[in-house]
Scaffold this active site. Structure first.
Site, short mmCIF file in Angstrom:
data_model
loop_
_atom_site.label_atom_id
_atom_site.label_comp_id
_atom_site.label_asym_id
_atom_site.label_seq_id
_atom_site.Cartn_x
_atom_site.Cartn_y
_atom_site.Cartn_z
N GLU A 79 27.68 -53.00 -24.61
CA GLU A 79 27.48 -54.09 -25.60
C GLU A 79 26.37 -54.61 -25.65
OE1 GLU A 79 30.60 -57.19 -25.78
OE2 GLU A 79 30.49 -56.83 -27.91
N GLU A 102 40.61 -60.73 -26.59
CA GLU A 102 39.95 -60.12 -27.77
C GLU A 102 38.63 -60.00 -26.97
OE1 GLU A 102 37.28 -59.39 -29.89
OE2 GLU A 102 37.79 -61.33 -30.98
N CYS A 156 31.29 -59.29 -32.00
CA CYS A 156 32.18 -58.26 -31.32
C CYS A 156 32.51 -57.07 -32.17
CB CYS A 156 33.24 -58.77 -30.78
SG CYS A 156 34.40 -59.43 -31.75
N LYS A 201 39.86 -74.87 -24.04
CA LYS A 201 38.53 -75.02 -23.39
C LYS A 201 37.51 -73.95 -24.09
CE LYS A 201 36.02 -72.87 -20.76
NZ LYS A 201 34.66 -72.87 -21.22
P1 ADP Z 1 30.10 -64.36 -23.10
O1 ADP Z 1 29.42 -63.28 -22.43
O2 ADP Z 1 30.13 -64.01 -24.69
O3 ADP Z 1 29.31 -65.82 -22.79
P2 ADP Z 1 32.21 -65.03 -21.43
O4 ADP Z 1 33.03 -64.10 -21.29
O5 ADP Z 1 31.27 -65.41 -20.51
O6 ADP Z 1 31.40 -64.70 -23.03
O7 ADP Z 1 32.93 -66.64 -21.99
C1 ADP Z 1 33.60 -66.70 -23.02
C2 ADP Z 1 34.74 -67.88 -22.48
O8 ADP Z 1 35.07 -67.58 -21.09
C3 ADP Z 1 33.78 -69.18 -22.50
O9 ADP Z 1 34.56 -70.33 -22.80
C4 ADP Z 1 33.37 -69.21 -21.14
O10 ADP Z 1 33.18 -70.60 -20.45
C5 ADP Z 1 34.77 -68.68 -20.35
N1 ADP Z 1 34.65 -68.14 -18.85
C6 ADP Z 1 33.57 -67.49 -18.45
N2 ADP Z 1 33.66 -67.21 -17.17
C7 ADP Z 1 35.18 -67.57 -16.89
C8 ADP Z 1 36.07 -67.32 -15.91
N3 ADP Z 1 35.81 -66.88 -14.76
N4 ADP Z 1 37.41 -67.90 -16.01
C9 ADP Z 1 37.81 -68.21 -17.14
N5 ADP Z 1 36.96 -68.44 -18.30
C10 ADP Z 1 35.66 -68.15 -18.18
#
Ligand code: ADP
Length: 499
Positions: free
Chosen positions: A403, A272, A306, A197
């Site tokens: 961050e 990570e 990161c 995903k």
């Molecule tokens: P950023 O803050 O860098 O956007 P995220 O942690 O929000 O990072 O997103 C990283 C990945 O995690 C993306 O693929 C996002 O769609 C996914 N993601 C965001 N929220 C969730 C969740 N609640 N459960 C699983 N995956 C998620």
């Protein structure tokens, strides 16, 4: 096709953007169950460039089933090592063949400048698939001495390394192709099947790679791609009891929610996460080089990285010289569309991200830090933000603790090595750290004292694919790259035989 701020793209890239982008499940391109779509935007022009089907829980369920069937099929599980190696090498060759198209997609999707981020992405993916192809026929267990009490028979024992099973992989938008390749390479080499995903903001390179996986001839269901939103598709994947292992790169907050989701079937988890990496400059360092490298590691991918050197500590005698040098470099960086070869700073990923970073810049000013370069948005369309240097910062300021994930770095003075160590470790994160010095004693004292997964001497954040990469503290669980990256997708079976 000069509609990208005056930059042209190849007709093949254009044709790819125009496609009806579907999900890739069980070796077929399929529509999402809900019919929902994602509007993909070029962050440098704010223009919509593609429409992608967004998967949800029902699609994730189908993809996990397809991955399970593939995992248990003879075609995959009994594949000969040489065929398995050839498949991964073929995928690497196809990425190399189409590198120029993939590079353009990556730049348009994420905003990263061609130099250096964009130009590195496809070669990194090629090298990763070749590197992990090389491991396929070298995965082995051990033969171990064992006793056979009571039976009167002889005994032998050995270990086998077996694939964990179906891997769910959730990747972020900041370096899309690199993140995908560093997860797919080891998972496929280990013999896992995958449901991937990608981040909703940047699904294009993943969609392109899925096409190449099909062309390379991977068995149906070995790799399934479900673009979709985090709260729906991402959460469904992390929660799914048919997934044996989840690998995630992203924010610490979402990382914690992945851990909670994993408790249902106690799937294995590797993470990570974020960083607030210290970059420690001693008075004997080559200040010109240190300032150049600080600019690079603070503003690479617009600081949306990161490993970003977002906390720079400089020893008092060279503090003013360093701040001047870094601020001068930052002020001279060329902002523009990533496709233009001269661009050094592209846009942030979204308006929302730029607003977050601007709020943090405002908090830094309000808390008394001094902006010595940047601090503002650039004129015109696109989510641009000037590379920003804050001097006179301290550990109590929000900009020095949180961050930022933007082109913002904080410089702070220190007196001696004890203070440097205490400042460097005053964070909940522990991904990367670096020390800049010509003194061997100082270098070794610092590398052993800094609590981070990767520590550099006169370099910052050297993340080569052969070197284990991951975090101490709240920066993550497990190590990617190298042999440790492969081991995330393997489990050990002990076999004992009485004969
Ligand atoms: P950023 O803050 O860098 O956007 P995220 O942690 O929000 O990072 O997103 C990283 C990945 O995690 C993306 O693929 C996002 O769609 C996914 N993601 C965001 N929220 C969730 C969740 N609640 N459960 C699983 N995956 C998620």
């Amino acid at each position: 096709m000069g509609d990208f701020a005056g930059n042209d793209i190849q007709k093949e890239t254009h044709a790819f953007l125009e496609r009806d982008h579907q999900l890739f499940i069980g070796g077929e391109w399929v529509k999402s169950a809900s019919g929902e779509t994602i509007d993909v935007v070029d962050p440098a022009t704010e223009r919509s460039i593609a429409t992608v089907q967004a998967g949800g829980a029902a699609d994730i369920d189908q993809a996990v089933n397809a991955a399970r069937i593939a995992f248990e099929s003879n075609e995959w599980s009994d594949m000969s090592p040489s065929t398995h190696v050839d498949l991964l090498l073929r995928l690497a060759d196809l990425i190399q063949r189409d590198a120029s198209i993939i590079t353009e997609l990556e730049i348009l999707d994420n905003g990263m400048p061609l130099n250096p981020g964009g130009a590195m992405a496809a070669p990194l993916a090629v090298r990763l698939f070749r590197y992990y192809a090389g491991w396929v026929d070298k995965i082995g267990g051990a033969s171990l001495p064992v006793e056979a009490p009571r039976t009167g028979r002889k005994a032998t024992a050995f270990t086998r390394k077996e694939p964990v099973g179906v891997a769910g992989q959730i990747t972020p938008w900041n370096y899309p192709l690199g993140m995908i390749a560093m997860k797919l390479g080891p998972a496929l080499a280990a013999g896992c099947t995958v449901v991937l995903k990608p981040a909703e903001q940047t699904p294009l390179s993943a969609l392109y790679i899925a096409g190449l996986i099909q062309e390379a001839g991977f068995p149906p269901g070995a790799v399934n791609l479900v673009p979709g939103y985090g709260e729906t598709a991402g959460a469904a994947l992390a929660n799914h009891n048919g997934v044996d292992k989840v690998a995630f790169t992203g924010s610490t907050e979402v990382g914690k929610s992945i851990v909670r989701s994993a408790t249902g079937n106690l799937k294995k988890v590797s993470l990570e996460l974020g960083g607030k990496s210290p970059f420690v400059v001693f008075a004997d360092a080559d200040i010109a080089v240190a300032a150049q490298m600080a600019a690079f590691s603070s503003f690479f991918l617009q600081g949306q990285n990161c490993m970003c050197s977002s906390r720079i500590f400089v020893q008092e005698p060279v503090y003013a010289e360093f701040v001047d040098a870094l601020s001068g470099i930052a002020a001279g960086m060329k902002i523009g569309h990533g496709l233009s070869p001269e661009t050094q700073i592209g846009p942030l990923i979204s308006q929302q991200q730029r607003t977050r970073v601007l709020d943090l810049i405002a908090s830094g000013k309000a808390e008394g830090a001094e902006v010595t370069s940047g601090g503002n948005t650039a004129d015109g369309l696109g989510y641009f933000l000037q590379p920003t240097v804050f001097a006179e910062t301290n550990q109590n300021m929000k900009i020095a603790r949180e961050e930022i994930f933007g082109p913002v770095t904080c410089v702070q003075k220190f007196k001696d090595i004890e203070e440097a160590i205490s400042l460097a470790n005053a964070t909940d994160y522990g991904l990367v750290g670096s020390v800049w010095t010509e003194d061997l004693h100082t270098a070794h004292m610092m590398t052993s004292a800094i609590k981070a997964g990767t520590v550099g001497v006169n370099n910052h954040g050297l993340a080569d694919i052969t070197l284990p990469f991951g975090g101490y503290k709240q920066s993550g669980w497990g190590r990617e790259f190298g042999l440790e990256g492969l081991e995330l997708y393997l489990q050990t079976k002990t076999v004992s035989v009485h004969y």
